[in-house]
Scaffold this active site. Structure first.
Site, PDB file in Angstrom:
ATOM      1  N   GLY A 124       0.810  -1.219   0.000  1.00  0.00           N
ATOM      2  CA  GLY A 124       0.000   0.000   0.000  1.00  0.00           C
ATOM      3  C   GLY A 124       0.837   1.260   0.000  1.00  0.00           C
ATOM      4  CD  GLU A 363       3.939  -2.172  -9.974  1.00  0.00           C
ATOM      5  OE1 GLU A 363       5.161  -2.068 -10.151  1.00  0.00           O
ATOM      6  OE2 GLU A 363       3.382  -3.233  -9.649  1.00  0.00           O
TER       7      GLU A 363
HETATM    8  C1  LIG Z   1      -6.331  -1.771 -10.647  1.00  0.00           C
HETATM    9  C2  LIG Z   1      -5.345  -0.949  -9.883  1.00  0.00           C
HETATM   10  C3  LIG Z   1      -4.460  -1.581  -9.011  1.00  0.00           C
HETATM   11  C4  LIG Z   1      -3.564  -0.827  -8.237  1.00  0.00           C
HETATM   12  N1  LIG Z   1      -2.771  -1.459  -7.313  1.00  0.00           N
HETATM   13  C5  LIG Z   1      -2.028  -0.718  -6.452  1.00  0.00           C
HETATM   14  C6  LIG Z   1      -1.315  -1.328  -5.373  1.00  0.00           C
HETATM   15  O1  LIG Z   1      -1.343  -2.552  -5.203  1.00  0.00           O
HETATM   16  N2  LIG Z   1      -0.645  -0.533  -4.517  1.00  0.00           N
HETATM   17  C7  LIG Z   1      -0.576   0.822  -4.661  1.00  0.00           C
HETATM   18  O2  LIG Z   1       0.055   1.480  -3.840  1.00  0.00           O
HETATM   19  N3  LIG Z   1      -1.237   1.442  -5.695  1.00  0.00           N
HETATM   20  C8  LIG Z   1      -1.950   0.704  -6.584  1.00  0.00           C
HETATM   21  N4  LIG Z   1      -2.636   1.316  -7.612  1.00  0.00           N
HETATM   22  C9  LIG Z   1      -2.561   2.756  -7.747  1.00  0.00           C
HETATM   23  C10 LIG Z   1      -1.806   3.232  -8.996  1.00  0.00           C
HETATM   24  O3  LIG Z   1      -0.436   3.007  -8.855  1.00  0.00           O
HETATM   25  C11 LIG Z   1      -2.189   4.711  -9.215  1.00  0.00           C
HETATM   26  O4  LIG Z   1      -3.537   4.722  -9.662  1.00  0.00           O
HETATM   27  C12 LIG Z   1      -1.277   5.397 -10.199  1.00  0.00           C
HETATM   28  O5  LIG Z   1       0.015   5.544  -9.663  1.00  0.00           O
HETATM   29  C13 LIG Z   1      -1.821   6.792 -10.590  1.00  0.00           C
HETATM   30  O6  LIG Z   1      -2.202   7.533  -9.493  1.00  0.00           O
HETATM   31  P1  LIG Z   1      -3.651   8.228  -9.483  1.00  0.00           P
HETATM   32  O7  LIG Z   1      -4.642   7.191  -9.822  1.00  0.00           O
HETATM   33  O8  LIG Z   1      -3.817   8.943  -8.181  1.00  0.00           O
HETATM   34  O9  LIG Z   1      -3.615   9.278 -10.665  1.00  0.00           O
HETATM   35  P2  LIG Z   1      -3.037  10.780 -10.605  1.00  0.00           P
HETATM   36  O10 LIG Z   1      -1.676  10.776 -10.017  1.00  0.00           O
HETATM   37  O11 LIG Z   1      -4.050  11.663  -9.996  1.00  0.00           O
HETATM   38  O12 LIG Z   1      -2.906  11.116 -12.144  1.00  0.00           O
HETATM   39  C14 LIG Z   1      -3.996  11.581 -12.937  1.00  0.00           C
HETATM   40  C15 LIG Z   1      -3.457  11.952 -14.314  1.00  0.00           C
HETATM   41  O13 LIG Z   1      -2.500  13.046 -14.173  1.00  0.00           O
HETATM   42  C16 LIG Z   1      -1.265  12.666 -14.744  1.00  0.00           C
HETATM   43  N5  LIG Z   1      -0.160  13.296 -14.005  1.00  0.00           N
HETATM   44  C17 LIG Z   1       0.018  13.301 -12.654  1.00  0.00           C
HETATM   45  N6  LIG Z   1       1.164  13.950 -12.363  1.00  0.00           N
HETATM   46  C18 LIG Z   1       1.704  14.342 -13.531  1.00  0.00           C
HETATM   47  C19 LIG Z   1       2.893  15.039 -13.896  1.00  0.00           C
HETATM   48  N7  LIG Z   1       3.768  15.476 -12.985  1.00  0.00           N
HETATM   49  N8  LIG Z   1       3.131  15.276 -15.218  1.00  0.00           N
HETATM   50  C20 LIG Z   1       2.255  14.840 -16.155  1.00  0.00           C
HETATM   51  N9  LIG Z   1       1.121  14.171 -15.880  1.00  0.00           N
HETATM   52  C21 LIG Z   1       0.849  13.916 -14.578  1.00  0.00           C
HETATM   53  C22 LIG Z   1      -1.221  11.150 -14.665  1.00  0.00           C
HETATM   54  O14 LIG Z   1      -0.300  10.604 -15.572  1.00  0.00           O
HETATM   55  C23 LIG Z   1      -2.674  10.806 -14.978  1.00  0.00           C
HETATM   56  O15 LIG Z   1      -2.877  10.835 -16.349  1.00  0.00           O
HETATM   57  C24 LIG Z   1      -3.516   0.580  -8.400  1.00  0.00           C
HETATM   58  C25 LIG Z   1      -4.385   1.201  -9.304  1.00  0.00           C
HETATM   59  C26 LIG Z   1      -5.292   0.462 -10.029  1.00  0.00           C
HETATM   60  C27 LIG Z   1      -6.236   1.170 -10.959  1.00  0.00           C
END
Ligand SMILES: Cc1cc2nc3c(=O)[nH]c(=O)nc-3n(C[C@H](O)[C@H](O)[C@H](O)COP(=O)(O)OP(=O)(O)OC[C@H]3O[C@@H](n4cnc5c(N)ncnc54)[C@H](O)[C@@H]3O)c2cc1C
Length: 380
Positions: A124, A363
């Site tokens: 997490g 990831e």
């Molecule tokens: C099915 C699934 C399984 C998962 N499993 C795990 C897990 O086991 N453990 C865990 O810890 N997490 C897990 N995650 C979380 C996953 O790693 C995150 O969803 C991912 O890192 C993106 O974060 P966010 O969803 O908050 O999107 P955000 O960070 O809010 O991003 C939204 C959009 O903004 C863009 N963006 C953000 N910052 C920038 C930047 N600086 N420059 C350009 N574009 C940017 C992103 O690329 C994206 O397009 C999982 C997610 C899913 C959907």
């Protein structure tokens, strides 16, 4: 240079493929539609040595490398990406964080049980307010005597509802930003912890993606993984390996989509001929096969570097970025080649289309991979 898997690696590919065809494929749609977590099948993978493939035997591992691990994830995901992500989160996130940063006592206590499948693992990092910007996590860990008290919420945790052990990141020193994050081991029955909302997802529906809720959850001081304040840096090392597994997942699903499209194109007849006779369809198949091969080479290079003890930040991100984008394109073309039947659940195309999207998000999104790659390119 050798572009072929050795005999043992080919045998492993064959064994995993047989398992996936016989034990997974018949249940794929039933699990997907019911969003049913395939716990029993995961336990069976433990018996095959596939839940601790990258760890040495003293920790119950199968003593294989990332090439073998990537091959296994690819084969599982070729049939069902949900199985791929469950095994990936368990192995290269949870178990590998313990392997890379845990104490000898922690490794001996948890890794053999994780490798055998007695325990399922989760990891997490993500929170409702911190995804790509993982360093801005809010979940707090406060030292009280010989314990830590955890408070906060994690989100999107793969295996969250079913995990026996979770490695979780929390803030131990808010003023130190990324150097103020530390990792902790949490056992599922610890008072003050409960899994929260189980997400109802577009794809990978048989995998579990859950909230984790911590309310005055007390863990022993001995559950700190690595040094206090090193959690974020350790998490980044963990992701160097984790991204190889998402690349492998993407590759497996792209391969599955390509094979489904190829088969359908030879069976479906229009204008008196199989649609594979049309150049438009042939070019789609040619592009899919070429891109999948390129993604496999990038993924295997990253895995080979990892097996040779080299740093793979750049190569893991390149493999993950490219394979994820290739998988999305391959699944899209698979639906297109199936025409209207691409939308129908009797064919595998629509499921690949839904499942692959995670590969450009989990990831580290594709945008974040490009940031990581550019940072590596520009650093000298
Ligand atoms: C099915 C699934 C399984 C998962 N499993 C795990 C897990 O086991 N453990 C865990 O810890 N997490 C897990 N995650 C979380 C996953 O790693 C995150 O969803 C991912 O890192 C993106 O974060 P966010 O969803 O908050 O999107 P955000 O960070 O809010 O991003 C939204 C959009 O903004 C863009 N963006 C953000 N910052 C920038 C930047 N600086 N420059 C350009 N574009 C940017 C992103 O690329 C994206 O397009 C999982 C997610 C899913 C959907």
């Amino acid at each position: 240079m050798d572009f072929e898997l050795n005999e043992e690696q080919q045998q492993l590919r064959h064994t995993v493929r047989e398992f996936a065809e016989h034990e997974i494929r018949p249940h794929v749609m039933e699990w997907d539609e019911a969003a049913q977590f395939p716990l029993q099948t995961i336990k069976e993978l433990g018996k095959l040595g596939l839940l601790g493939s990258i760890f040495p035997p003293e920790y119950g591992g199968a003593d294989m490398g990332y090439i073998e691990y990537a091959t296994a994830i690819e084969e599982l995901s070729r049939v069902d990406g949900s199985i791929g992500i469950i095994v990936a989160a368990h192995t290269s996130l949870c178990s590998n964080h313990l392997y890379l940063a845990g104490s000898e006592t922690q490794k001996r206590r948890y890794l053999p049980r994780l490798a055998s499948g007695e325990f399922l693992g989760a990891w997490g990092l993500t929170e409702p307010g911190s995804g790509s910007d993982a360093g801005s996590a809010r979940m707090a860990a406060e030292r009280k005597g010989d314990c830590w008290v955890l408070n906060g919420t994690k989100t999107f945790c793969t295996n969250g509802h079913y995990a026996d052990v979770i490695v979780v990141l929390a803030v131990t020193d808010r003023s130190a930003r990324t150097h103020g994050l530390s990792a902790f081991i949490l056992e599922k029955d610890t008072p003050g912890f409960r899994p929260g909302k189980k997400e109802n997802k577009l794809g990978l529906r048989a995998s579990d993606t859950s909230e984790l809720i911590f309310e005055d959850c007390v863990v022993p001081a001995a559950n700190l993984v690595g040094h206090e304040g090193d959690g974020f840096m350790d998490a980044m090392r963990v992701l160097d390996g984790g991204r190889i597994s998402i690349a492998s997942m993407a590759l497996g699903m792209a391969q599955g989509a390509y094979e489904a499209a190829l088969k359908y194109s030879k069976q479906r007849r229009q204008f008196g001929r199989p649609i594979s006779d049309f150049q438009a369809i042939q070019w789609k198949l040619a592009d899919m096969a070429t891109e999948i091969d390129a993604a496999r080479l990038l993924t295997q290079r990253a895995a080979w570097l990892k097996d040779n003890g080299r740093k793979t930040t750049l190569e893991s991100s390149m493999a993950k970025l490219y394979a994820g984008e290739v998988a999305v394109r391959a699944a899209n073309e698979c639906v297109q080649i199936h025409g209207g039947y691409g939308l129908i659940k009797d064919y595998p195309a629509e499921k690949f289309y839904r499942d692959v999207k995670l590969c450009t998000i989990g990831e580290g999104t594709s945008e974040i991979q490009r940031m990581v790659i550019a940072r590596q390119l520009l650093k000298d």
